[in-house]
Design an enzyme around this catalytic site. Structure first.
Site, PDB file in Angstrom:
ATOM      1  N   ASP A  14      23.260 -73.337   6.652  1.00 21.79           N
ATOM      2  CA  ASP A  14      24.172 -72.431   5.946  1.00 21.79           C
ATOM      3  C   ASP A  14      25.311 -71.969   6.845  1.00 21.79           C
ATOM      4  O   ASP A  14      26.495 -72.110   6.501  1.00 21.79           O
ATOM      5  CB  ASP A  14      23.416 -71.203   5.426  1.00 21.79           C
ATOM      6  CG  ASP A  14      22.516 -71.518   4.244  1.00 21.79           C
ATOM      7  OD1 ASP A  14      22.680 -72.601   3.652  1.00 21.79           O
ATOM      8  OD2 ASP A  14      21.648 -70.700   3.925  1.00 21.79           O
ATOM      9  N   ARG A  94      17.667 -57.171  11.803  1.00 22.07           N
ATOM     10  CA  ARG A  94      19.021 -57.200  11.230  1.00 22.07           C
ATOM     11  C   ARG A  94      19.930 -56.083  11.743  1.00 22.07           C
ATOM     12  O   ARG A  94      21.104 -56.325  12.023  1.00 22.07           O
ATOM     13  CB  ARG A  94      18.951 -57.187   9.701  1.00 22.07           C
ATOM     14  CG  ARG A  94      18.327 -58.445   9.098  1.00 22.07           C
ATOM     15  CD  ARG A  94      18.951 -59.704   9.661  1.00 22.07           C
ATOM     16  NE  ARG A  94      18.432 -60.920   9.060  1.00 22.07           N
ATOM     17  CZ  ARG A  94      17.981 -61.952   9.746  1.00 22.07           C
ATOM     18  NH1 ARG A  94      17.953 -61.894  11.082  1.00 22.07           N
ATOM     19  NH2 ARG A  94      17.552 -63.040   9.145  1.00 22.07           N
ATOM     20  N   ASP A 123      18.694 -59.704   3.169  1.00 21.88           N
ATOM     21  CA  ASP A 123      19.507 -59.684   4.382  1.00 21.88           C
ATOM     22  C   ASP A 123      20.962 -59.323   4.121  1.00 21.88           C
ATOM     23  O   ASP A 123      21.617 -58.713   4.967  1.00 21.88           O
ATOM     24  CB  ASP A 123      19.419 -61.026   5.098  1.00 21.88           C
ATOM     25  CG  ASP A 123      18.141 -61.161   5.907  1.00 21.88           C
ATOM     26  OD1 ASP A 123      17.479 -60.135   6.137  1.00 21.88           O
ATOM     27  OD2 ASP A 123      17.796 -62.291   6.299  1.00 21.88           O
ATOM     28  N   SER A 177      12.141 -72.398   4.464  1.00 16.71           N
ATOM     29  CA  SER A 177      13.179 -71.483   4.941  1.00 16.71           C
ATOM     30  C   SER A 177      12.490 -70.483   5.856  1.00 16.71           C
ATOM     31  O   SER A 177      11.567 -69.784   5.450  1.00 16.71           O
ATOM     32  CB  SER A 177      13.825 -70.758   3.754  1.00 16.71           C
ATOM     33  OG  SER A 177      14.721 -69.774   4.221  1.00 16.71           O
TER      34      SER A 177
END
Length: 405
Positions: A14, A94, A123, A177
């Site tokens: 990505d 994060r 996210d 993933s």
């Protein structure tokens, strides 16, 4: 000069596809930033991949100690567990990454920050709430939500990269993933997308083995804590990051910390994933084992409630908020005397207590023992029970009166 954008770069498909996309659609100078939170070999070859994809620069920032000391430890001390299972591995990472993205954006004079989180996940919320709290003036580009993003699958992204002269070691049908850092690794996709399927642990596990494949003999481990912070494993003093690494090896070996969960995402949908958190599971359990001795009943009960709230706040990306600061202030105040030694045995997915000691233990053997001692008179309980149960007795008397009994 072109405007600069800072891209949160993992090196995955990505974010690699996003580099030429940003240049093509916005004519940006792309500055990639990878926050190293302990994702090990995933960092290999990152610089070459980013630069060959069109980035002008790649920062690989070592955030491991900051991640452990400033983000993991508060969650451990709070015993923050989302929906009774998830130990917040991605959620905790994060905000420290968002903080670094803002720092590099300021350093480079960038006008925007871009991330590759999808419009279905958590996210996007965590990154964007962090950026908004720290740099409300910066533009945020969420590629997957942008009207100029016309790729909807891994096949589309791979073809897009190829058309721009970028050949990458990714296949359209490649594995789960995943998100990995020092604390955990998460797995989503493939057979996990159907909750009726059992996880293919032979194919899935990275950090350890299933309990069935763990050693037939258990292993004793001793840990020490000072004011709620782990300080040693098996007599060896270490910094927090190294303690987590050691516990990961021990926990992985003995099948500790494998969780299969269907969780409720912030955006409203349910998602199914498998988390491996071997060292984190041990650390949570060891810390709580010590707190059981030290915290008084009322504090322990309230802390459990606020720990759940702390988990929700972190899960929802609200790290940089007054609420998180206030909750953490309470939690830290409870840790003043959480000092001592914890011993336990790891055996086939289990963490079995083997003794806990603390100079601040509230456990008093002369009171708790079945043998009558000077500090506790059994007769005192009668008056206490009469008062403690008075409301229930009065109500029962009134109900009998009303019902004519």
């Amino acid at each position: 000069m072109k405007e600069k954008v800072v891209l949160a770069y993992s090196g995955g498909l990505d974010t690699t596809a996003i580099i030429p996309w940003l240049k093509e659609n916005f004519d940006y100078d792309v500055i990639c930033v990878c926050g190293n939170c302990g994702q090990a070999e995933e960092l290999d070859g990152l610089e070459e991949r980013a630069l060959s994809s069109g980035a002008s620069k790649l920062y690989i920032e070592d955030l491991t100690d900051e991640f452990c000391n400033d983000f993991i430890i508060p969650c451990v001390q709070a015993h923050a567990v989302y929906e009774n299972k998830y130990l917040l591995g991605t959620s905790m990472a994060r905000p420290v990454i968002a903080k670094k993205l803002v720092e590099i954006a300021r350093k480079e004079g960038a006008t925007a920050i871009c991330h590759g989180a999808t419009g279905k996940g958590n996210d996007q919320i965590r990154f964007e709430l962090g950026i908004k709290a720290l740099a409300p003036d910066l533009k945020i580009i969420a590629a997957w939500r942008n009207e100029k993003w016309n790729m909807s699958s891994r096949e589309d992204e791979i073809e897009y990269c190829r058309s721009h002269g970028i050949n990458l070691p990714f296949s359209a049908d490649s594995s789960y993933s995943r998100d990995r850092n020092l604390w955990h690794i998460s797995h989503e996709g493939l057979e996990l997308e159907d909750p009726s399927n059992e996880p293919n642990y032979e194919h899935l596990l990275v950090l350890g083995v299933t309990p069935e494949k763990a050693p037939e003999e258990g292993e004793y481990v001793t840990m020490t804590f000072e004011k709620g912070i782990p300080t040693s494993v098996n007599g060896k003093k270490m910094k927090v990051a190294d303690i987590i690494s050691v516990l990961n090896e021990l926990g992985g070996k003995h099948g500790i910390g494998i969780v299969d969960i269907v969780e409720n995402r912030v955006v409203g949908m349910k998602s199914r994933g498998v988390y491996e958190t071997p060292g984190g599971t041990i650390l949570y359990e060891a810390h709580q084992q010590l707190e059981e001795l030290i915290l008084d009943r009322d504090t322990y009960a309230l802390k459990a409630d606020l720990g759940n709230k702390f988990a929700q706040v972190v899960y929802e990306g609200k790290w940089f908020t007054p609420l998180r600061e206030a909750l953490q202030a309470f939690i830290e105040s409870t840790q003043q005397y959480v000092t001592g030694e914890v011993k336990f045995k790891l055996y086939k997915g289990n963490i079995i207590k083997a003794g806990t000691t603390s100079p601040y233990s509230l456990y008093n053997e002369s009171i708790a023992s079945f043998t009558t001692g000077d500090m506790y008179d059994h007769h005192d309980a009668e008056g206490f029970i009469n008062l403690f149960g008075l409301a229930s007795k009065v109500r029962a008397m009134k109900m009998n009166e009303v019902e004519g009994k």
